[in-house]
Design a protein around this motif. Structure first.
Motif, PDB file in Angstrom:
ATOM      1  N   THR A   1       0.845  -1.193   0.000  1.00 11.76           N
ATOM      2  CA  THR A   1       0.000   0.000   0.000  1.00 11.76           C
ATOM      3  C   THR A   1       0.878   1.239   0.000  1.00 11.76           C
ATOM      4  O   THR A   1       2.053   1.190   0.357  1.00 11.76           O
TER       5      THR A   1
ATOM      6  N   ASP B   1      -1.397  -7.798  -2.343  1.00 10.46           N
ATOM      7  CA  ASP B   1      -2.304  -7.196  -3.313  1.00 10.46           C
ATOM      8  C   ASP B   1      -1.665  -7.245  -4.700  1.00 10.46           C
ATOM      9  O   ASP B   1      -1.085  -6.269  -5.179  1.00 10.46           O
TER      10      ASP B   1
ATOM     11  N   GLU C   1      -3.152  -7.410  -7.491  1.00 11.98           N
ATOM     12  CA  GLU C   1      -3.894  -6.589  -8.459  1.00 11.98           C
ATOM     13  C   GLU C   1      -3.274  -5.207  -8.561  1.00 11.98           C
ATOM     14  O   GLU C   1      -3.154  -4.637  -9.639  1.00 11.98           O
ATOM     15  N   GLY C   2      -2.858  -4.670  -7.414  1.00 15.70           N
ATOM     16  CA  GLY C   2      -2.228  -3.356  -7.413  1.00 15.70           C
ATOM     17  C   GLY C   2      -0.869  -3.343  -8.087  1.00 15.70           C
ATOM     18  O   GLY C   2      -0.390  -2.301  -8.525  1.00 15.70           O
TER      19      GLY C   2
ATOM     20  N   HIS D   1     -14.220   1.019  -0.632  1.00 16.09           N
ATOM     21  CA  HIS D   1     -12.832   1.219  -1.040  1.00 16.09           C
ATOM     22  C   HIS D   1     -11.886   0.205  -0.397  1.00 16.09           C
ATOM     23  O   HIS D   1     -10.713   0.137  -0.766  1.00 16.09           O
TER      24      HIS D   1
ATOM     25  N   SER E   1      -9.981  -3.105   0.032  1.00  6.46           N
ATOM     26  CA  SER E   1      -9.621  -4.149  -0.920  1.00  6.46           C
ATOM     27  C   SER E   1     -10.125  -5.496  -0.423  1.00  6.46           C
ATOM     28  O   SER E   1     -10.568  -5.638   0.726  1.00  6.46           O
ATOM     29  N   GLU E   2     -10.044  -6.495  -1.280  1.00  3.16           N
ATOM     30  CA  GLU E   2     -10.469  -7.842  -0.888  1.00  3.16           C
ATOM     31  C   GLU E   2      -9.653  -8.338   0.304  1.00  3.16           C
ATOM     32  O   GLU E   2     -10.211  -8.923   1.246  1.00  3.16           O
TER      33      GLU E   2
END
Length: 305
Positions: free
Chosen positions: A89, A127, A129-130, A283, A285-286
């Protein structure tokens, strides 16, 4: 010894060599590798070191630049002689990107089994995806393999030299604020005694009033021009409110820890008991929603306060 062996592992990873950095060893591609690596150490390890003599051994990661400030932030996996530190993050205007940590240990499954367990926990919570614009599926698999190899090497080296290594992972924090940080939710939480959130909680109280004497433990909430919304854990209830909706409350005693899960109908709703469903901010995340499920389970089980 550790960094020398880590450099050998790094040299073998030609498919992801651009992502692998070892202290004291010049990167084969990046001339500024020392500065890039030191930034990762400062941002991921030195914000909360595990002792004055903690040693960074290998970093598998990359830099990202924030859209508004162009500030470079390190993400990925930093392995030290004490722990695996993970960060996926970035710092935002009202929140700070949080790192997660996985202490190194040698459990009943031995060095190889423990290394695999530690690496798997970090990889599964990451994460991806990020990171999709930089790291593809094949790269992620190489990341995983190198992490296991690096942690195995470190544990083997430490035990062979007589260094003290834990024989089991440390227990989770029983303090809710410590547990929030461990679960990687520190950038999403608001605390009632934080002065910069006083106005937010004042607005929330009008939409979701508390019982007399009820204390807010942690709030995962936000606000827009349309009002405030989110989920809150108190010493008595789990409370939530979606925009333009009436608040929902479930007493702590009625939350079924074994039943707490993300709703199969919506990734932004959490079931806490039969017929009891709470909204979480969209907002999240999973991974963050999954971490919030864990937090609610432990809160309901009275494992944290």
């Amino acid at each position: 010894m550790l960094t020398a062996r880590a450099s050998g592992l790094a040299a073998e990873q030609t498919d992801i060599q651009n992502f692998v950095f070892v202290p004291g060893y010049q990167h084969p591609t990046w001339e500024d590798s020392d500065a890039v690596l030191w930034r990762a150490i400062e941002q991921m390890m030195l914000v909360s070191p595990a002792g004055d003599d903690e040693l960074p051994i290998i970093w598998i990661g990359y830099d990202v630049a924030t859209r508004f400030t162009s500030k470079r932030e390190s993400q990925g996996f930093l392995v030290t002689d004490r722990r695996l530190i993970v960060k996926d993050t970035i710092d935002l205007v009202f929140s700070k990107g949080e790192e997660r940590q996985y202490p190194l240990y040698v459990g009943p499954t031995g060095i190889a089994g423990s290394a695999s367990t530690i690496a798997s926990a970090a990889i599964e919570s990451y994460d991806w995806e990020g990171a999709a614009s930089l790291v593809d599926v094949e790269d992620a698999e190489w990341f995983s393999q190198l992490l296991v190899s690096a942690i195995t090497m470190i544990l083997e080296t430490l035990t062979s030299t007589g260094a003290e290594v834990a024989d089991e992972p440390p227990p989770s924090s029983s303090d809710i604020r410590g547990r929030v940080k461990e679960l990687g939710l520190g950038s999403e939480v608001k605390y009632f005694d934080d002065k910069k959130h006083a106005k937010h909680f004042s607005k929330f109280a009008k939409k979701m009033p508390l019982d007399e004497g009820e204390q807010v433990l942690a709030s995962f909430s936000d606000g827009t021009l349309a009002g405030v919304y989110g989920l809150m854990l108190t010493d008595r209830n789990v409370r939530s409110r979606d925009l333009m909706e009436e608040p929902v409350s479930t007493p702590r005693s009625q939350v079924d820890a074994a039943a707490v899960r993300v709703s199969p109908k919506s990734e932004h709703k959490i079931i806490v008991a039969a017929g009891e469903v709470h909204d979480v901010p969209s907002h999240l995340s999973e991974n963050e929603t999954t971490a919030l499920v864990t937090l609610i389970q432990e809160w309901a089980d009275l494992q944290i306060n």
